[in-house]
Design a protein around this motif. Structure first.
Motif, PDB file in Angstrom:
ATOM      1  N   ARG A  54      42.727 -32.428   4.048  1.00  0.00           N
ATOM      2  CA  ARG A  54      44.167 -32.590   3.844  1.00  0.00           C
ATOM      3  C   ARG A  54      44.619 -33.965   4.345  1.00  0.00           C
ATOM      4  O   ARG A  54      45.423 -34.643   3.688  1.00  0.00           O
ATOM      5  CB  ARG A  54      44.925 -31.477   4.559  1.00  0.00           C
ATOM      6  CG  ARG A  54      46.447 -31.609   4.384  1.00  0.00           C
ATOM      7  CD  ARG A  54      47.215 -30.611   5.209  1.00  0.00           C
ATOM      8  NE  ARG A  54      47.131 -29.261   4.664  1.00  0.00           N
ATOM      9  CZ  ARG A  54      46.489 -28.256   5.220  1.00  0.00           C
ATOM     10  NH1 ARG A  54      45.865 -28.453   6.389  1.00  0.00           N
ATOM     11  NH2 ARG A  54      46.467 -27.064   4.665  1.00  0.00           N
ATOM     12  N   LEU A  57      43.497 -36.583   1.934  1.00  0.00           N
ATOM     13  CA  LEU A  57      44.358 -36.647   0.762  1.00  0.00           C
ATOM     14  C   LEU A  57      45.664 -37.378   1.090  1.00  0.00           C
ATOM     15  O   LEU A  57      46.198 -38.119   0.257  1.00  0.00           O
ATOM     16  CB  LEU A  57      44.653 -35.226   0.265  1.00  0.00           C
ATOM     17  CG  LEU A  57      45.557 -35.120  -0.956  1.00  0.00           C
ATOM     18  CD1 LEU A  57      44.921 -35.818  -2.155  1.00  0.00           C
ATOM     19  CD2 LEU A  57      45.868 -33.669  -1.278  1.00  0.00           C
ATOM     20  N   THR A 298      48.714 -27.913  -4.779  1.00  0.00           N
ATOM     21  CA  THR A 298      47.678 -28.787  -4.228  1.00  0.00           C
ATOM     22  C   THR A 298      46.478 -27.920  -3.844  1.00  0.00           C
ATOM     23  O   THR A 298      46.620 -26.945  -3.120  1.00  0.00           O
ATOM     24  CB  THR A 298      48.186 -29.547  -2.998  1.00  0.00           C
ATOM     25  OG1 THR A 298      49.296 -30.359  -3.386  1.00  0.00           O
ATOM     26  CG2 THR A 298      47.098 -30.428  -2.405  1.00  0.00           C
ATOM     27  N   LEU A 300      43.294 -27.136  -1.805  1.00  0.00           N
ATOM     28  CA  LEU A 300      42.620 -27.467  -0.548  1.00  0.00           C
ATOM     29  C   LEU A 300      41.583 -26.379  -0.280  1.00  0.00           C
ATOM     30  O   LEU A 300      41.878 -25.350   0.318  1.00  0.00           O
ATOM     31  CB  LEU A 300      43.628 -27.548   0.611  1.00  0.00           C
ATOM     32  CG  LEU A 300      44.686 -28.635   0.515  1.00  0.00           C
ATOM     33  CD1 LEU A 300      45.739 -28.458   1.600  1.00  0.00           C
ATOM     34  CD2 LEU A 300      44.040 -30.022   0.623  1.00  0.00           C
ATOM     35  N   ALA A 313      40.120 -31.789  -2.191  1.00  0.00           N
ATOM     36  CA  ALA A 313      41.581 -31.783  -2.228  1.00  0.00           C
ATOM     37  C   ALA A 313      42.017 -32.393  -3.551  1.00  0.00           C
ATOM     38  O   ALA A 313      41.599 -33.508  -3.888  1.00  0.00           O
ATOM     39  CB  ALA A 313      42.167 -32.560  -1.055  1.00  0.00           C
TER      40      ALA A 313
END
Length: 705
Positions: A54, A57, A298, A300, A313
């Protein structure tokens, strides 16, 4: 004499319980704790990896936003430059070559792929000539502003940042024809990707900024468009990857990767397909596509990227209208972290195992001091049960309650030993008296059973005789009438009876068969009336004579006769009745071997077991065939009247034979051969039987009904 018996399952139960109490926290609680810790650690480790990707990203997204800002600010700086304004002054004609050179220098300084200048009507005024193009190429006319860009000019003010746009091939050709070589991307078949019939991706994903060129009074006099083509832009993606995953950022040899997608197609990436070949043209899995492009979320999580598992990600990319036109991806290979996770779990398990083993050893040593006295007491009771009445626990090191219990057990065993000895003496005396009374009862019971059997047999014979006499009287009269009428028919018809001679003969045979059955029934029911004269016979000779009598049956088969006639004693019996018994057994043996075989006849002397009673033995005859043998049902019912296994039999042959043999004190039995290849019938005959008294009729035959 044992007064109690300890169950086998109880042996060692105290020890097992103590061991279980000592080891239960170790063997159950510790593994559960280790499992819970492993599950928690595994989940926490996954959360750390997700947190890591995360943050990666976020870095990649920050860099991408920075690129959008730099493209927008750079294009605005060129649009507001004094040099470009001077070239566009109304009092001076525009030299297209000079403007293009100015734009080319600005493009090189800003690192853009294209810069194009348009008038207010969208007609091209100049464009940046990239390095390597000739002057003649630069002098070629610039196509008009693409409609997609012109539509974006409807906004009152252009945003400060550049925007993402998806352009068709014609629009890119009008905007930057020198970039067409990077446009087409062949699609590579990818596992788990959504179905697609296209063979190539021909659209362009560009970072585009369009700025107004204004005069001194602030009026717009031209438009300047600049930007980057992201298709196969390896420098851009490699630089982004170096920012997100600088050297040494990932431990354990994990490799970081970055990718830009247009829709679900990788248009630029540093993920490798084969060694140095990049995975450009491969597609993302359908699960990621649906979550990111379809739902706008998103991603993840771990995902299978091209040919390996990555902690991944994915973030959707939107154009100016908010439509999702691509994805930004960063991730790193999962395998090194997975191996480290397994190594950590193995180390944790090994630590728990060592702690468990050490704790178990201490617990067992502590429990042993408790269960050893109990085990010795249990072993002592087992020895006493096995007959070792002198076994004792003995002295124990323990001076607690277990030691006192062991002493009481030894005292109890001493008392039990004394009582047992006394009971054994009394039991032996009682057994001796019971044995004497039992012998007397057995003798009385044997005499009673013999008398009862004789009585039952006499009652059966009396009942059968009465019934048989009635049946014979009722049947013989119709038989005599039928026989007389048959004879009268033959005499009356004379030669005319010739056509039905066979039928008449068949009636004669059936009448004779009925007369024979009635005679056999009377012969068994009234043995004293049908008993013949007793002679001293040579059993071997009688057997040979019977073989001659059944010779016509033997000639029709492929039966081989084996004779072992070793009998030396003579037997007392009526000749005709003995021949009847032997012939009946021979016929049964022949019928049991329709396909042929070996018929074995054995005679030998027979001596009864034990002290000689009313007789001193005799001779034994065995008739052995090679047929299918006797079933259990046949052996049980073989000598019962009217039982037969033949379709045309009456079931009286063996019944009559048994009556004839027993009449002279003998016996007959049947069994299967030891090699299970046929049946064997055994006939025992006495040398000096108690011959029955027979009263012959006037014609020399036994009396008939």
């Amino acid at each position: 004499m044992t007064l109690w018996r300890t169950p086998r399952w109880l042996a060692g139960s105290v020890r097992n319980k103590l061991l279980a109490m000592a080891l239960l926290p170790l063997l159950v609680a510790f593994p559960l704790m280790a499992l819970a810790l492993a599950l928690w650690g595994n989940a926490a480790y996954d959360r750390l990896l997700i947190t890591k990707v995360r943050s990666d990203l976020a870095v990649a997204n920050g860099y991408f936003d920075q690129v959008l800002g730099e493209v927008g600010s750079g294009t605005r700086g060129v649009a507001e430059s004094q040099a470009l304004y001077a070239a566009l002054r109304p009092s001076r004609p525009v030299a297209q070559g000079f403007a293009s050179e100015q734009l080319a220098r600005a493009r090189a300084q800003l690192g853009l792929d294209f810069l194009v200048l348009y008038d207010l009507q969208g007609r091209p005024l100049a464009r940046a000539a990239p390095a390597g193009l000739s002057t003649s190429d630069a002098a070629e006319p610039v196509p008009s502003m693409p409609p997609a860009i012109r539509a974006s000019l409807q906004a009152a003010d252009q945003p400060a940042r550049a925007r993402l746009m998806q352009l068709e091939p014609e629009a890119l050709a009008a905007l930057a024809p020198h970039l067409m070589a990077r446009l087409r991307i062949a699609l590579v078949p990818t596992r788990n990707a959504a179905p697609d019939t296209r063979e190539a991706e021909n659209r362009a994903l560009v970072v585009l900024a369009t700025r107004a060129v204004r005069d001194a009074s602030g009026q717009t006099i031209a438009w300047l468009s600049g930007g980057l083509l992201l298709n196969q832009n390896l420098d851009f993606i490699d630089h982004l990857n170096r920012i997100v995953y600088p050297e040494g950022a990932l431990p354990f040899g994990s490799q970081g990767t970055a990718t830009l997608f247009m829709d679900d197609v990788r248009i630029t990436t540093n993920v490798r397909l084969f060694q140095d070949q990049r995975a450009i043209g491969t597609r993302v899995s359908q699960a990621v596509r649906d979550a990111v492009l379809g739902s706008g979320n998103t991603w993840l999580d771990r995902a299978f990227v091209v040919n390996d598992w990555y902690v991944s990600a994915y973030q959707p990319l939107q154009d100016a209208s908010g439509a999702r036109i691509g994805m930004l991806y960063v991730g790193f290979t999962e395998q090194p972290f997975r191996l480290v996770r397994y190594a950590m779990m193995a180390a944790l398990g090994l630590i728990f195992l060592l702690v468990t083993v050490l704790s178990a050893a201490l617990s067992i040593r502590w429990a042993r001091s408790i269960f050893q006295p109990v085990q010795r007491m249990n072993r002592t009771m087992q020895l006493v049960e096995e007959g070792q009445s002198t076994a004792r626990v003995g002295e124990l090191d323990a001076r607690d309650e277990l030691g006192a219990l062991a002493g009481h057990l030894d005292e109890l065993l001493d008392v039990i030993d004394d009582k047992t000895a006394a009971l054994q003496r009394w039991g032996e005396e009682l057994d001796h008296k019971v044995a004497e009374r039992t012998q007397e009862l057995e003798a009385s019971n044997a005499s009673l059973q013999m008398a009862q059997q004789q009585l039952v047999k006499s009652e059966k014979l009396a009942a059968i005789g009465q019934l048989t006499a009635s049946i014979a009287h009722e049947i013989n009269n119709p038989i005599a009438v039928m026989q007389g009428n048959l004879d009268l028919m033959r005499e009356t018809l004379g030669a005319h009876a010739q056509p039905v001679r066979g039928e008449l003969q068949l009636l004669d045979e059936q009448i004779e068969r009925m007369r024979l059955i009635v005679t056999q029934l009377l012969q068994y029911a009234r043995p004293t009336e049908y008993a013949g004269y007793v002679e001293s016979l040579d059993l071997n000779r009688t057997v040979n004579d019977c073989l001659v009598l059944v010779g016509h049956l033997m000639a029709q088969t492929q039966i081989e006769v084996q004779r072992e006639l070793r009998c030396t004693r003579r037997v007392g019996c009526n000749r005709q009745e003995l021949q009847q018994v032997i012939i009946n057994l021979l016929i049964n043996a022949i019928q049991a071997m329709p396909q042929g075989g070996v018929l074995r006849l054995v005679t030998q002397d027979w001596v009864p077991e034990g002290p000689h009673g009313v007789h001193a033995g005799g001779a034994l005859l065995r008739v052995e065939d090679a047929g299918h043998g006797l079933s259990a049902e046949a052996q049980e019912r073989l000598f019962r009247p009217f039982f037969t296994t033949k379709n045309d039999g009456n079931g009286l042959g063996l019944w009559i034979s048994q009556g004839l043999v027993e009449r002279y004190g003998g016996s007959i039995s049947a069994a299967n051969r030891s090699d299970a290849s046929g049946a064997v019938f055994s006939v025992q005959l006495l040398t000096e039987p108690l011959a029955p008294t027979a009263t012959p009729t006037n014609d020399g035959r036994p009396g008939a009904q």
